[in-house]
Design an enzyme around this catalytic site. Structure first.
Site, PDB file in Angstrom:
ATOM      1  CG  ASP A 130      -1.309   1.079   1.899  1.00  0.00           C
ATOM      2  OD1 ASP A 130      -2.139   1.730   1.298  1.00  0.00           O
ATOM      3  OD2 ASP A 130      -0.834   1.374   2.998  1.00  0.00           O
ATOM      4  CB  ALA A 181     -11.132   3.735   1.100  1.00  0.00           C
ATOM      5  NE  ARG A 220     -10.119   6.399  -4.818  1.00  0.00           N
ATOM      6  CZ  ARG A 220     -10.556   5.732  -5.874  1.00  0.00           C
ATOM      7  NH1 ARG A 220     -11.352   6.310  -6.739  1.00  0.00           N
ATOM      8  NH2 ARG A 220     -10.180   4.495  -6.068  1.00  0.00           N
ATOM      9  CG  ASP A 242      -1.068   1.932   6.774  1.00  0.00           C
ATOM     10  OD1 ASP A 242      -1.657   1.696   5.718  1.00  0.00           O
ATOM     11  OD2 ASP A 242      -0.728   3.067   7.117  1.00  0.00           O
ATOM     12  CG  ASP A 291      -4.274  -1.215   3.279  1.00  0.00           C
ATOM     13  OD1 ASP A 291      -4.614  -0.937   2.111  1.00  0.00           O
ATOM     14  OD2 ASP A 291      -3.528  -0.498   3.971  1.00  0.00           O
TER      15      ASP A 291
HETATM   16  N1  LIG Z   1      -9.685  13.048   4.412  1.00  0.00           N
HETATM   17  C1  LIG Z   1      -9.926  12.993   3.125  1.00  0.00           C
HETATM   18  N2  LIG Z   1     -10.944  13.666   2.596  1.00  0.00           N
HETATM   19  C2  LIG Z   1     -11.212  13.588   1.307  1.00  0.00           C
HETATM   20  N3  LIG Z   1     -10.504  12.879   0.419  1.00  0.00           N
HETATM   21  C3  LIG Z   1      -9.468  12.170   0.870  1.00  0.00           C
HETATM   22  C4  LIG Z   1      -9.122  12.183   2.241  1.00  0.00           C
HETATM   23  N4  LIG Z   1      -8.055  11.389   2.399  1.00  0.00           N
HETATM   24  C5  LIG Z   1      -7.755  10.895   1.194  1.00  0.00           C
HETATM   25  N5  LIG Z   1      -8.600  11.353   0.257  1.00  0.00           N
HETATM   26  C6  LIG Z   1      -8.629  11.036  -1.167  1.00  0.00           C
HETATM   27  O1  LIG Z   1      -9.015   9.673  -1.321  1.00  0.00           O
HETATM   28  C7  LIG Z   1      -8.012   8.957  -2.010  1.00  0.00           C
HETATM   29  C8  LIG Z   1      -7.918   7.575  -1.421  1.00  0.00           C
HETATM   30  O2  LIG Z   1      -7.394   7.691  -0.122  1.00  0.00           O
HETATM   31  P1  LIG Z   1      -6.965   6.485   0.769  1.00  0.00           P
HETATM   32  O3  LIG Z   1      -6.285   7.019   1.967  1.00  0.00           O
HETATM   33  O4  LIG Z   1      -8.083   5.564   0.908  1.00  0.00           O
HETATM   34  O5  LIG Z   1      -5.928   5.802  -0.133  1.00  0.00           O
HETATM   35  P2  LIG Z   1      -5.347   4.379   0.127  1.00  0.00           P
HETATM   36  O6  LIG Z   1      -6.172   3.410  -0.604  1.00  0.00           O
HETATM   37  O7  LIG Z   1      -5.093   4.206   1.556  1.00  0.00           O
HETATM   38  O8  LIG Z   1      -4.064   4.523  -0.666  1.00  0.00           O
HETATM   39  P3  LIG Z   1      -2.640   4.424  -0.122  1.00  0.00           P
HETATM   40  O9  LIG Z   1      -2.133   3.198  -0.739  1.00  0.00           O
HETATM   41  O10 LIG Z   1      -2.047   5.614  -0.700  1.00  0.00           O
HETATM   42  O11 LIG Z   1      -2.687   4.388   1.358  1.00  0.00           O
HETATM   43  C9  LIG Z   1      -6.748   9.775  -1.834  1.00  0.00           C
HETATM   44  O12 LIG Z   1      -5.892   9.602  -2.887  1.00  0.00           O
HETATM   45  C10 LIG Z   1      -7.277  11.191  -1.804  1.00  0.00           C
HETATM   46  O13 LIG Z   1      -7.447  11.685  -3.102  1.00  0.00           O
HETATM   47 MG   LIG Z   2      -3.686   3.718   3.228  1.00  0.00          MG
END
Ligand SMILES: Nc1ncnc2c1ncn2[C@@H]1O[C@H](COP(=O)(O)OP(=O)(O)OP(=O)(O)O)[C@@H](O)[C@H]1O
Ligand SMILES: [Mg+2]
Ligand SMILES: [K+]
Length: 678
Positions: A292, A369, A372, A514, A518
């Site tokens: 991730d 997630a 988004r 983490d 995930d």
């Molecule tokens: N607090 C938030 N409010 C709104 N949009 C967010 C927020 N945090 C993240 N995002 C958007 O949602 C997308 C997905 O975020 P997320 O944290 O779920 O990614 P992830 O799947 O955990 O990816 P990574 O592998 O980078 O951890 C981010 O790329 C961002 O554009």
């Molecule tokens: Mg993440």
């Protein structure tokens, strides 16, 4: 090293004696057969004592004892660690929050799932859980051995705290996620003690093979008697038992469980807790590693670093909307936007805080997630949103708004630099939404990634980064970190689907992550390594936890898994080659009295049939002791191709296994033949 091992062996001797109990031994059928043989020869020696039968009996018992000793020493290493952990599991008092917000003091053992507790600087966290309010620095040295304080905060992927660790600063509210007696430290103790150890599928398969061989040899030795009688030399029961024990694979039978325990232990030494031996073995065969991005490849505290308004929008307007949309956003991203915009001059007191907004009837849209996006619907009907560019653009269009072309330029610019762009949009009461601009979230790639991914490549493992971020950001970070491939805009379902696809055709997949999003993927992966900094959900779902939260730790995990498989294979080869060699070494000496022609085959020139037999039994027992250090330390692992490794091991352990008994038995025979009465 050897002397300390001798000391450990001596200290674990009582444990080895305790394991003579057949209720323990039945788990190892080969050794159980030796145990039955020992009982039999003991009875026979009492009824009809002779130097030979007493000698064989003593050494048969020694064989069982040495097998137990191997296991006891392997377990003993974990026991010391378990004792240290037990000491950290002191009685704590918890400050439990009642529904009305009042506090009551209860013993830590009285906490139930879902309870909320307050922990302040200087206090020990009474149980495992997720931080639901506040930020604090925590001393986790009790479990990680690492004294640098770590940050634990609500909302994001760094919210999990472990019971027994100490809050150093600030105040947090923790929602308890484990029952008393089933906490992380309890599980760690059970794990390092080997109490929860179960045979792995590979071990079971090998056990079945060893048991089958044993049955074959029982039948074969049984068939020797009629032949011997026919040729006029009836063999005593003691001789038959001795012969049987020499032929069955006692060496690997004795060391099998120690090899498995030592593998788990080597992981613990690297601060990785494997919840199952199966996972350790699977690690040895992994072909793809999925990582991730945020929090695994990067540090995971994506922080607002810039506000970029689109054409004709004032920076103040963007800041105000970004502030409002983040007020109730408990994620680290959300909090960093609030901090940034306040520093930037947003008048927080005029706009009000979360409680004021909520009281006035504002509705919070929480980040997920899948959507988004996050934001707020204000009491006057205005709606503010922020989130991934594609998600917010879609929301704007769905609600009748239009998206200007300069947005894409800003979004792509931030993405190309490896940053995460969050687009902010607002709809005035009764109006269609319009885009205000972009918040630039910055995150830093952890150092040393590229080198270690190159190392994984050398081991034949493909690395794939999966992220919820957009393809441009993903590409920039993937290039900087040096992964082989990446998947962007991945939802939790996409992560699962990717793992399932990789697993097609029997390939084994490892995943490090983490976040709560995930968790399903961590559970689906053959090896799921959760970062200790991650959420409880991730730690529950994976089958390993890395206390150092270092994604490249998988290199060590894979090496240890491979080493475990190789060690087991090498010692099995050695054991079986040994048994075959013993057969050819002692059979001629045994029957030379009946068939003088066998003298030609008695190349060893062993002094007498009984001396040959006893020497073989002694050799058989001593080999176990001699190999305990190797079983515990593991055969040295080098990143060679599987084929080259196999050839090398067959040569060393197969050929070695054939030669060593001839030399060993001859040497022992020289000494044993001096015993009067043999
Ligand atoms: N607090 C938030 N409010 C709104 N949009 C967010 C927020 N945090 C993240 N995002 C958007 O949602 C997308 C997905 O975020 P997320 O944290 O779920 O990614 P992830 O799947 O955990 O990816 P990574 O592998 O980078 O951890 C981010 O790329 C961002 O554009
Ligand atoms: Mg993440
Ligand atoms: K044997």
């Amino acid at each position: 090293m050897t002397s300390s091992l001798a000391l450990t062996a001596w200290q674990n001797l009582p444990a080895a004696f305790a394991k003579l109990d057949p209720r323990h031994l039945w788990r190892s059928p080969v050794i159980m057969v030796v145990w039955v043989g020992s009982v039999l020869t003991t009875v026979l020696s009492v009824l009809d004592p002779s130097v030979f039968s007493v000698g064989v009996t003593v050494w048969l018992w020694a064989t069982v004892l040495f097998a137990n000793l191997a296991e006891a020493v392997a377990e003993g290493r974990g026991k010391a660690q378990a004792d240290t952990l037990r000491r950290t599991r002191t009685e704590t008092t918890a400050r439990r929050l009642a529904a009305d917000g009042t506090e009551e003091e209860v013993p830590g053992t009285a906490l139930a799932l879902g309870d909320h507790v307050v922990v302040e600087a200087g206090q020990v966290i009474p149980g495992d859980g997720d931080v639901v309010e506040g930020v604090a620095t925590v001393d986790e040295s009790a479990i990680t051995g690492e004294s640098a304080p770590v940050i634990r905060e609500s909302g994001g992927d760094r919210c999990a705290v472990t019971g027994g660790t100490t809050v150093l600063s600030d105040r947090i509210v923790v929602r308890i996620t484990s029952k008393p007696g089933e906490t992380f430290i309890d599980r760690m103790i059970a794990l390092v003690e080997g109490a929860s150890r179960q045979k792995t599928p590979n071990e079971i398969a090998l056990s079945i093979l060893l048991t089958t061989l044993t049955i074959i040899f029982v039948l074969a030795v049984g068939a020797i008697q009629p032949m011997a009688v026919y040729s006029g030399q009836r063999l005593s029961m003691v001789v038959l038992v001795a012969l049987l024990v020499c032929l069955i694979p006692t060496t690997i039978g004795a060391l099998l469980s120690a090899i498995g325990i030592a593998g788990m232990d080597r992981l613990v030494q690297r601060n990785v807790l494997a919840m199952s031996g199966r996972a350790v073995e699977a690690a040895g065969d992994v072909s793809t590693l999925l990582l991730d991005k945020t929090g695994t490849i990067t540090y995971g505290n994506r922080r607002a670093s810039e506000l970029v308004p689109v054409h004709s929008v004032a920076r103040e307007e963007l800041a105000r909307a970004a502030y409002l949309s983040s007020l109730a956003d408990e994620t680290p991203e959300g909090r960093s936007i609030v901090e940034y915009t306040v520093e930037d001059g947003v008048d927080a007191s005029a706009l009000g805080d979360v409680t004021a907004l909520r009281r006035a009837g504002a509705e919070v849209v929480e980040f997920s997630a899948t959507t988004r996006m996050s934001g707020v619907d204000l009491p006057d009907g205005a709606r503010v949103r922020k989130g991934a560019g594609s998600a917010v653009s879609a929301w704007v269009r769905e609600n009748g708004g239009t998206v200007g072309s300069d947005l894409e330029v800003h979004v792509d610019g931030i993405s190309a630099s490896g940053g995460t762009p969050l687009v902010v949009a607002e709809a005035a009461p009764g109006e269609a939404p319009r885009v205000l601009g972009v918040v630039h979230l910055k995150d830093v790639v952890k150092p040393g990634m590229a080198e270690r991914f190159a190392q994984l490549r050398e081991m034949g493992i493909r690395t794939v980064m999966i992220t919820g971020d957009n393809p441009l950001t993903a590409k920039a970070i993937a290039e900087e970190a040096g992964v082989d491939d990446y998947l962007a805009e991945a939802t939790p379902e996409d992560k699962m689907a990717l793992i399932k696809k990789e697993q097609e055709g029997g390939r084994l997949v490892a995943m490090t992550g983490d976040g709560t999003n995930d968790a399903p993927a961590l559970a689906q992966a053959d090896v799921g390594v959760a970062m200790n900094t991650g959420t409880s959900a991730a730690k529950e779902a994976g089958n390993m936890v890395d206390l150092d939260s270092d994604p490249t730790k998988l290199i060590d995990v894979v090496a240890i898994g491979k080493q475990l498989l190789i060690t087991r294979g090498a010692l099995t080869t050695f054991s079986i080659a040994n048994d075959v060699a013993k057969y050819f070494a002692i059979i001629p000496a045994m029957f030379v009295g009946v068939f003088p022609g066998l003298q030609a085959l008695n190349v060893m020139g062993l002094s007498s049939p009984s001396s040959a037999m006893l020497s073989a039994v002694i050799f058989n027992a001593l080999v176990i002791v001699a190999l305990i250090p190797l079983a515990l330390r593991g055969v040295r692992y080098r990143p060679l191709s599987a084929h080259a490794m196999l050839r090398r091991n067959l040569l060393v352990y197969g050929l070695g296994g054939v030669v060593v008994p001839f030399v060993g038995i001859k040497a022992i025979d020289l000494v044993v033949s001096l015993i009067p009465g043999l």
